[in-house]
Enzyme design. Structure first.
Site, PDB file in Angstrom:
ATOM      1  N   THR A 126       0.859  -1.177   0.000  1.00  0.00           N
ATOM      2  CA  THR A 126       0.000   0.000   0.000  1.00  0.00           C
ATOM      3  C   THR A 126       0.897   1.230   0.000  1.00  0.00           C
ATOM      4  OG1 THR A 126      -0.120   0.032   2.421  1.00  0.00           O
ATOM      5  CG2 THR A 126      -1.841  -1.174   1.249  1.00  0.00           C
TER       6      THR A 126
ATOM      7  N   ASP B 291      11.348  11.680  -6.530  1.00  0.00           N
ATOM      8  CA  ASP B 291      11.086  11.061  -5.221  1.00  0.00           C
ATOM      9  C   ASP B 291      12.039   9.886  -5.014  1.00  0.00           C
ATOM     10  OD1 ASP B 291       9.762  10.830  -2.767  1.00  0.00           O
ATOM     11  OD2 ASP B 291       8.331   9.377  -3.554  1.00  0.00           O
TER      12      ASP B 291
ATOM     13  N   ASP C 288       8.435   3.303  -8.891  1.00  0.00           N
ATOM     14  CA  ASP C 288       7.635   4.431  -8.391  1.00  0.00           C
ATOM     15  C   ASP C 288       8.000   5.734  -9.101  1.00  0.00           C
ATOM     16  OD1 ASP C 288       6.318   2.743  -6.701  1.00  0.00           O
ATOM     17  OD2 ASP C 288       7.504   3.243  -4.931  1.00  0.00           O
TER      18      ASP C 288
END
Length: 290
Positions: free
Chosen positions: A70, A221, A238
Site C-alpha cells: 500500500t 522522489d 515508483d
C-alpha cells in the site's frame, strides 16, 4: 445422390477440438476476470519488442493473488495472467497491478508541486479537477496513472532499469514483477551490500541519474525505498512524480533532493565520502542538463 451432404462427410479428427464455452465473467472464480489486454488501445500496451513472457492471448484470465504494497497514492497487487491449461512460454506470467486511488482516499498531499508544468488538454477535465468534483477526482487519479505509465515507457525506451510496462487501463497499470527466487525483490534500503557491490550500486544509480538529466527528467522522489536490489543490479520503481527539469519550477530542487537522499544513504553504508558528496553529484548532473 442424397440431398443431405452431411451424411456423406467423414470428419478428419485433426480438425476437431474440445472447447468450453464461457458466458461472461459470471463463469469465472471470484477475484478473476478475462484478460484486459485487447480491451485497451494499442498505445496503452507496452512498447515493442515485448518480452517473451508478456501474455497477449485473448483466452487468458487475470487472477488476483493478493496485495503487495500500500502506498501514498496507489496500492500494488500481484496478478497472474494465464491461459488455463497451457504451460507454453507466453501463456502465463505474474505481474504487478498498481491501482491509483481517487483523491479523497490518497494520503499524498504534495502533488501540486509535481504537476506544475503539466498540461490538461481537456478544459472540462481541468475545471472538474479544479472544482474537485467526483468526476474531477477520477480524472486526477487517471492522470497520475498515465504519468507513471508514460514515465515507465520512456525510461524503458532509454534502456534504463525499470519494470517493463505491460499496459495501462484507466487508473490501473500492469507492469513487470521484479522478483528474486519467487519473492518480490528487496528494496535497496533493506540490503547491506559489501563494499565492492555498494560501489557498483552507486555507479549504476549515477548512470541512471545522468541519463535522466540528459533527457531533462528528474525522478522527483528517489530514495532507497524506491529502488529494488536484484542480485548485483538495481531497478528503479515508483515514477509517477517524474518531472521536467526545466518546465517544473522546482525541477532543480527535486534533483538536488534526489541526490541528497541517495548520497546520504550510501555514505551511511560506508562508501567513500569523495563519491557521496551530493553537491558534487548535483553539479555533475546539472552540467549535462544544459
Amino acid at each position: 445422390m442424397s440431398s443431405d451432404l452431411s451424411s456423406d462427410v467423414t470428419l478428419d479428427p485433426r480438425f476437431t477440438f474440445d472447447f468450453v464455452a464461457f458466458d461472461g465473467d459470471d463463469e469465472l472464480d471470484p477475484g478473476s476476470r478475462w484478460s484486459t489486454w485487447l480491451a485497451v488501445e494499442p498505445l496503452c500496451r507496452g512498447p515493442e519488442p515485448r518480452p517473451d513472457w508478456v501474455v497477449t492471448s485473448q483466452a487468458a484470465i487475470d487472477t488476483e493473488l493478493g496485495i503487495l504494497k500500500t502506498g501514498k497514492e496507489a496500492d500494488a497487487f500481484l496478478l497472474e495472467r494465464a491461459v488455463p491449461g497451457s504451460d507454453r512460454l507466453g501463456d502465463s506470467c505474474v505481474m504487478v497491478a498498481k491501482r491509483y486511488r481517487g483523491e479523497e482516499h490518497r494520503t499524498f498531499h504534495r502533488s501540486a508541486s509535481y504537476t506544475e508544468g503539466r498540461r490538461t488538454r481537456n478544459s472540462r477535465d481541468a475545471r472538474a479537477m479544479a472544482n474537485k468534483t467526483d468526476y474531477g477526482r477520477s480524472v486526477a487519479a487517471g492522470q497520475w496513472a498515465r504519468a507513471e505509465w508514460e514515465a515507465l515507457v520512456r525510461c524503458h525506451e532509454l534502456g534504463l532499469p525499470v519494470p517493463y510496462p505491460v499496459q495501462v487501463d484507466g487508473t490501473e497499470i500492469l507492469m513487470e514483477w521484479i522478483e528474486v527466487d519467487g519473492e518480490t525483490a528487496p528494496r535497496l534500503a533493506q540490503t547491506r551490500p559489501e563494499a565492492t557491490l555498494l560501489a557498483d550500486y552507486f555507479e549504476q544509480l549515477r548512470a541512471v541519474l545522468l541519463t535522466l538529466t540528459e533527457q531533462g527528467l528528474v525522478h522527483g522522489d528517489l530514495s532507497p525505498y524506491n529502488i529494488l536490489a536484484v542480485g548485483d543490479r538495481l531497478v528503479v520503481i515508483d515514477l509517477p512524480q517524474m518531472v521536467d527539469l526545466v518546465a517544473n519550477p522546482a525541477g532543480a530542487e527535486f534533483l538536488l533532493r534526489d541526490c541528497t537522499n541517495m548520497c546520504r544513504w550510501f555514505a551511511a553504508r560506508g562508501l567513500d565520502p569523495r563519491l557521496t558528496d551530493e553537491q558534487a553529484l548535483f553539479g555533475e548532473l546539472m552540467a549535462v542538463a544544459f
